[in-house]
Design a protein around this motif. Sequence first.
Motif, PDB file in Angstrom:
ATOM      1  N   PHE A  52      45.671  15.332  33.019  1.00  0.00           N
ATOM      2  CA  PHE A  52      46.426  16.518  32.605  1.00  0.00           C
ATOM      3  C   PHE A  52      46.147  16.835  31.146  1.00  0.00           C
ATOM      4  CE2 PHE A  52      49.907  18.341  30.263  1.00  0.00           C
ATOM      5  CZ  PHE A  52      50.137  19.510  30.969  1.00  0.00           C
ATOM      6  N   ALA A  53      46.238  15.806  30.277  1.00  0.00           N
ATOM      7  CA  ALA A  53      45.989  16.019  28.854  1.00  0.00           C
ATOM      8  C   ALA A  53      44.585  16.564  28.622  1.00  0.00           C
ATOM      9  CB  ALA A  53      46.188  14.714  28.091  1.00  0.00           C
ATOM     10  N   ASN A  54      43.631  16.086  29.376  1.00  0.00           N
ATOM     11  CA  ASN A  54      42.236  16.506  29.236  1.00  0.00           C
ATOM     12  C   ASN A  54      42.010  17.924  29.735  1.00  0.00           C
ATOM     13  OD1 ASN A  54      39.287  15.302  28.816  1.00  0.00           O
ATOM     14  ND2 ASN A  54      39.245  16.578  30.652  1.00  0.00           N
ATOM     15  N   ASP A  55      42.712  18.316  30.797  1.00  0.00           N
ATOM     16  CA  ASP A  55      42.413  19.576  31.484  1.00  0.00           C
ATOM     17  C   ASP A  55      43.309  20.741  31.092  1.00  0.00           C
ATOM     18  OD1 ASP A  55      40.570  18.031  32.810  1.00  0.00           O
ATOM     19  OD2 ASP A  55      41.599  18.066  34.742  1.00  0.00           O
ATOM     20  N   THR A  56      44.498  20.466  30.546  1.00  0.00           N
ATOM     21  CA  THR A  56      45.424  21.565  30.304  1.00  0.00           C
ATOM     22  C   THR A  56      44.822  22.590  29.337  1.00  0.00           C
ATOM     23  OG1 THR A  56      47.633  22.189  29.529  1.00  0.00           O
ATOM     24  CG2 THR A  56      46.597  20.303  28.450  1.00  0.00           C
ATOM     25  N   PRO A  57      44.931  23.878  29.647  1.00  0.00           N
ATOM     26  CA  PRO A  57      44.394  24.896  28.749  1.00  0.00           C
ATOM     27  C   PRO A  57      45.322  25.207  27.573  1.00  0.00           C
ATOM     28  CG  PRO A  57      45.315  25.932  30.701  1.00  0.00           C
ATOM     29  CD  PRO A  57      45.414  24.441  30.924  1.00  0.00           C
ATOM     30  N   THR A  58      46.536  24.654  27.585  1.00  0.00           N
ATOM     31  CA  THR A  58      47.489  24.899  26.510  1.00  0.00           C
ATOM     32  C   THR A  58      47.254  23.865  25.413  1.00  0.00           C
ATOM     33  OG1 THR A  58      49.086  25.713  28.136  1.00  0.00           O
ATOM     34  CG2 THR A  58      49.907  25.208  25.931  1.00  0.00           C
ATOM     35  N   ARG A  59      46.682  24.287  24.306  1.00  0.00           N
ATOM     36  CA  ARG A  59      46.199  23.370  23.283  1.00  0.00           C
ATOM     37  C   ARG A  59      47.273  23.115  22.221  1.00  0.00           C
ATOM     38  NH1 ARG A  59      40.613  22.959  23.860  1.00  0.00           N
ATOM     39  NH2 ARG A  59      40.909  21.071  22.615  1.00  0.00           N
ATOM     40  N   THR A  62      53.353   7.592  48.680  1.00  0.00           N
ATOM     41  CA  THR A  62      52.847   8.123  49.943  1.00  0.00           C
ATOM     42  C   THR A  62      53.202   9.582  50.194  1.00  0.00           C
ATOM     43  OG1 THR A  62      54.802   7.339  51.131  1.00  0.00           O
ATOM     44  CG2 THR A  62      52.917   5.839  50.992  1.00  0.00           C
ATOM     45  N   LYS A  63      54.266  10.088  49.530  1.00  0.00           N
ATOM     46  CA  LYS A  63      54.740  11.425  49.889  1.00  0.00           C
ATOM     47  C   LYS A  63      54.704  12.441  48.750  1.00  0.00           C
ATOM     48  CE  LYS A  63      57.649   9.792  53.673  1.00  0.00           C
ATOM     49  NZ  LYS A  63      58.984   9.812  54.316  1.00  0.00           N
ATOM     50  N   HIS A  64      54.526  11.986  47.514  1.00  0.00           N
ATOM     51  CA  HIS A  64      54.700  12.931  46.408  1.00  0.00           C
ATOM     52  C   HIS A  64      53.621  12.858  45.335  1.00  0.00           C
ATOM     53  CE1 HIS A  64      58.609  13.776  48.121  1.00  0.00           C
ATOM     54  NE2 HIS A  64      58.917  12.488  48.066  1.00  0.00           N
ATOM     55  N   MET A  65      52.550  12.149  45.546  1.00  0.00           N
ATOM     56  CA  MET A  65      51.506  11.999  44.530  1.00  0.00           C
ATOM     57  C   MET A  65      50.596  13.219  44.541  1.00  0.00           C
ATOM     58  SD  MET A  65      50.439   9.872  42.122  1.00  0.00           S
ATOM     59  CE  MET A  65      50.923   8.183  42.553  1.00  0.00           C
ATOM     60  N   ASN A  66      50.714  14.073  43.517  1.00  0.00           N
ATOM     61  CA  ASN A  66      49.908  15.282  43.382  1.00  0.00           C
ATOM     62  C   ASN A  66      48.723  15.028  42.442  1.00  0.00           C
ATOM     63  OD1 ASN A  66      51.524  16.807  45.098  1.00  0.00           O
ATOM     64  ND2 ASN A  66      52.870  17.505  43.449  1.00  0.00           N
ATOM     65  N   PRO A  67      47.803  15.983  42.331  1.00  0.00           N
ATOM     66  CA  PRO A  67      46.615  15.750  41.488  1.00  0.00           C
ATOM     67  C   PRO A  67      46.926  15.385  40.047  1.00  0.00           C
ATOM     68  CG  PRO A  67      46.251  17.641  42.901  1.00  0.00           C
ATOM     69  CD  PRO A  67      47.687  17.242  43.101  1.00  0.00           C
ATOM     70  N   TYR A  68      48.065  15.885  39.509  1.00  0.00           N
ATOM     71  CA  TYR A  68      48.392  15.591  38.118  1.00  0.00           C
ATOM     72  C   TYR A  68      49.702  14.820  37.971  1.00  0.00           C
ATOM     73  CZ  TYR A  68      44.496  18.571  36.839  1.00  0.00           C
ATOM     74  OH  TYR A  68      43.235  19.092  36.701  1.00  0.00           O
ATOM     75  N   PRO A 115      50.756  19.970  40.485  1.00  0.00           N
ATOM     76  CA  PRO A 115      49.637  20.446  41.303  1.00  0.00           C
ATOM     77  C   PRO A 115      48.475  20.939  40.455  1.00  0.00           C
ATOM     78  CG  PRO A 115      51.738  21.409  42.007  1.00  0.00           C
ATOM     79  CD  PRO A 115      51.964  20.794  40.670  1.00  0.00           C
ATOM     80  N   THR A 116      48.770  21.473  39.249  1.00  0.00           N
ATOM     81  CA  THR A 116      47.759  22.004  38.340  1.00  0.00           C
ATOM     82  C   THR A 116      48.063  21.478  36.934  1.00  0.00           C
ATOM     83  OG1 THR A 116      49.051  23.965  37.755  1.00  0.00           O
ATOM     84  CG2 THR A 116      47.641  24.124  39.724  1.00  0.00           C
ATOM     85  N   PRO A 117      47.092  21.587  36.011  1.00  0.00           N
ATOM     86  CA  PRO A 117      47.344  21.111  34.640  1.00  0.00           C
ATOM     87  C   PRO A 117      48.069  22.144  33.791  1.00  0.00           C
ATOM     88  CG  PRO A 117      45.091  21.856  34.788  1.00  0.00           C
ATOM     89  CD  PRO A 117      45.679  22.017  36.170  1.00  0.00           C
TER      90      PRO A 117
END
Length: 687
Positions: free
Chosen positions: A640-647, A595-601, A657-659
Motif C-alpha cells: 500500500f505504501a509503495n503503490d498509493t498515489p497520495t504522496r 480465510t474470509k477477509h484478506m484483500n490485496p492491501y 481492495p485498492t491502494p
Amino acid sequence: MMRFVAIFAVFAVALAAFRPPSVPLLVSDPYFSIWSSGNSLYDVWPTHWSGGINALAGIAYIDGKAYRFMGPLTPPVSMTQTSLVVHPTRTDYTFTQSGVELTVSFFTPSLLTDLDLLSLPFGSITFTARALDGKSHDVSLYFDHSAELCVHQSSEPVVWRRSHQGGMSFAQIGTQAQKILGAKGDFQRINWGYITLGIPDDASTSMVFAEADLSRAQFVAKGTIPATDDTRMPRPASDHWIVSAVRMALGQVAAQPVSRVLYLGYDDAYSIDFFGVRQQPYWSSRGSRTIQDAILTATATWPDTMAAGAAFDKELEASLFASGGQAYQEVGSLVYRQVTGSCKLTTDEKTGEVRYWMKEISSDGDISTVDVIFPASPFFALFNPELLWLQMLPVMEYALNETAPGYLYTLPWAPHHLGTWPVADIKPAEQENMPVEAETANMLLMLATVGARMNRSTEWLPKRVWPVLCSWGDYLVTVLPDPGNQLCTDDFEGPSPHNVNLAAKGILGLSAFAQLMAMAGQQCGASRDGAYYQARAADFTQYWLSHAHSGDHYQLQYNLPDSWSLKYNLLFQRLLDMTTFPESVFAEELAHYRTKHMNPYGVPLDNRATFTKLDWECWVGAMSRDQDFFNQLITRIRQFANDTPTRVPLTDWAQTPTPKYVGFQARPVMGGVYAKLLDEAMHPRSA
C-alpha cells in the motif's frame, strides 16, 4: 543501546525497490518536520508534514556546469538519482553526473534511550562526493532554505540575522511578530522562534542571505553566491523569497570521498503551554542557552553521534528483517521518524518536571490524546518505557487536579486529551468523552505495560495517583461487560453500541490493573485488591464469550450476529501474559481474518466498510503469533505504501481492495508497527 532478539530465519525473497509515499528528511518534532514526496529529491519541493512547502534547494557545480539535486529548480538539468534508502534515523540519496557520485544524507539524532540527543532541535545534512571514472573533477555544492520554514503563511513578514560563535557561522530567520505559543491548531505551522542554519567556519565554505532566484542563478552561472547579505527587512517571506544560502567548495574530487556537513534546526523558544505554565524545550534546560550553543556542543562529538545512529539503524533494521522480512524492515524504518517527530520533550519552567508531549496530527491536532498515545505505545514501550510514562504524566496531573484553578476534573473516567497543540487548556466539559476506550482502559493497560517493561517495578509511579487509578478500576467494573453506546478509538465510524472489541479492552484493562496492583503491593480500600479486579474481569469474560460468539468468530457488536471486526485490543493479553480470554478466541479470529477477509492491501477494520487501520493490522499480526499471517499483513501494508498515489507521510487509514488513501497522514499511531518487536522483546525466544 537496547538489544533486539532475532528469532526468525532470514527471508530469502527480495522485494522490488521500495517507493515511500513521502520520505522523511529532517523530522524533529511536529513543527520542524520536513518531507519529500517525489520519486526523486529534485522532482518536488520538500514540504512540512502538513503539505506546506518547506523549500530546500541543492545544486552541484561540476567542472563548470551546474546540475540540480534537490528541489524542482530551473534552468539546471538534474543529476541522476540512483538510489534512495530510508533508515530509522537517516535518509540517504545518491546521485551521479559527469563522472561524480554525490550522496546526500539527512540525519536526525532521534535515539529514544538518550534524552539529550532525542531532544536536540536540529539535524544534519552531509554531502559526500567522489569520482567514479578515475579522473579528478572540480566540485562545488550549493544549498539554501527559504523562510517558509518559519512562517504559517508566506505573507508574514520575516527578519534575519547572522552570527559567529566558536568556529561556526549561523544564519537565522524568524517572523517579525514572534508571537510565542500564539497560535494553535492541527495544520498550523510554527511562526515564532527561528529556523537556524549552522556551518563550520572554513575558507571553502561561505554563507549569505539573498533573494532565491538571484542566489541560485549566480551559482548556476558561476559556481559562486552573492558576496553581501540582502538587508531589506522586514518583508514577507514571499517577497523575492529570502533564503539562507551556502556554497561549499570541495575542490578537486577524485576517488577519495570529500564531505561537508551543515546543521539545520529550529529554536521554538517555548514548546508547550501547560495550563498557563510554559514548557521549555528539554535541550535548552541542559546547559544550552541558545540553539547556537546546542549546535556547538553537539558538533564536538557529532561523528560519534552519527556513528551511534548508524549502529542503531543497523541493529534495528536487522531485527525488523529477522522478525518480518524486507517488508517489515522497510515499513518499520519509514515510520520511525514519523513517530518520534510527533512528540516534544520539555522541562517545566517553574518546577523542572520533564514531560513528553504527543501531537495527534492530521486527525484533530489535539495534544496528549490518550487514544493516540495508545496505538503508538508499542513503539515507546519497546525503546524506552520511561518515555511512555512521561507521555501519560501530564494526563495524570490533569486528572489529579494538579494543573490550575478553574480546571477541576470530576469525571469518573480518565481524560481524553488536554487541549489543542501546543496549548493544554481544556476544561472537563469540553472533553471528547470515550469513557472505556481512549481514557480509562487505555491508561491502565499502558501503565501495566510500563511496569512490566521496568522489571515489574512501579517505583516510577507516584503513590499519589493510586486513588484516581482505583476510581478508574471501579468505573470499569460498573460499565462492563457491555459498555453501551460509547465512542471507541475508531470514532470516525461513529458510535458503535455494545462494541465487542471495546468490551474486550475494558476487560483486559481490569486484568492489567490487577497486575499493576500486584507489582505495587497496592489495593483499593479495605477489600478491593488485585484478585478482586481479576475476578470481575473473569466474570465479564464469560459474558463476552457467550454474547459475542457468532459461529466461527466474534461479532462487531453483541447485538449484531452477522457482524465481525478486528479484535486488535486482545494484543495486550499477549504482551502482559494474561489468561483472561481462552486461546480459542485468538485461533477463531485469526482463521476468520485469513480465510474470509484478506484483500490485496489488507484486512478491513470491520464489516461496515472496506477500509482498515494499518496500526491495528500490525497489532493483530503481532497478537496472532503466526508468522505467515503477519507476513501477509506487513507485505500488504508495504505494498500500500509503495503503490498509493497520495504522496503524504504514511497514512494509517487506507482502503484494502485498492491502494486508496482515506484520510490522516503523518500520525504517530504508526508506532503500532512495532507491536511485534515489542512482543518478542517481552518474550525472548532462542533463534
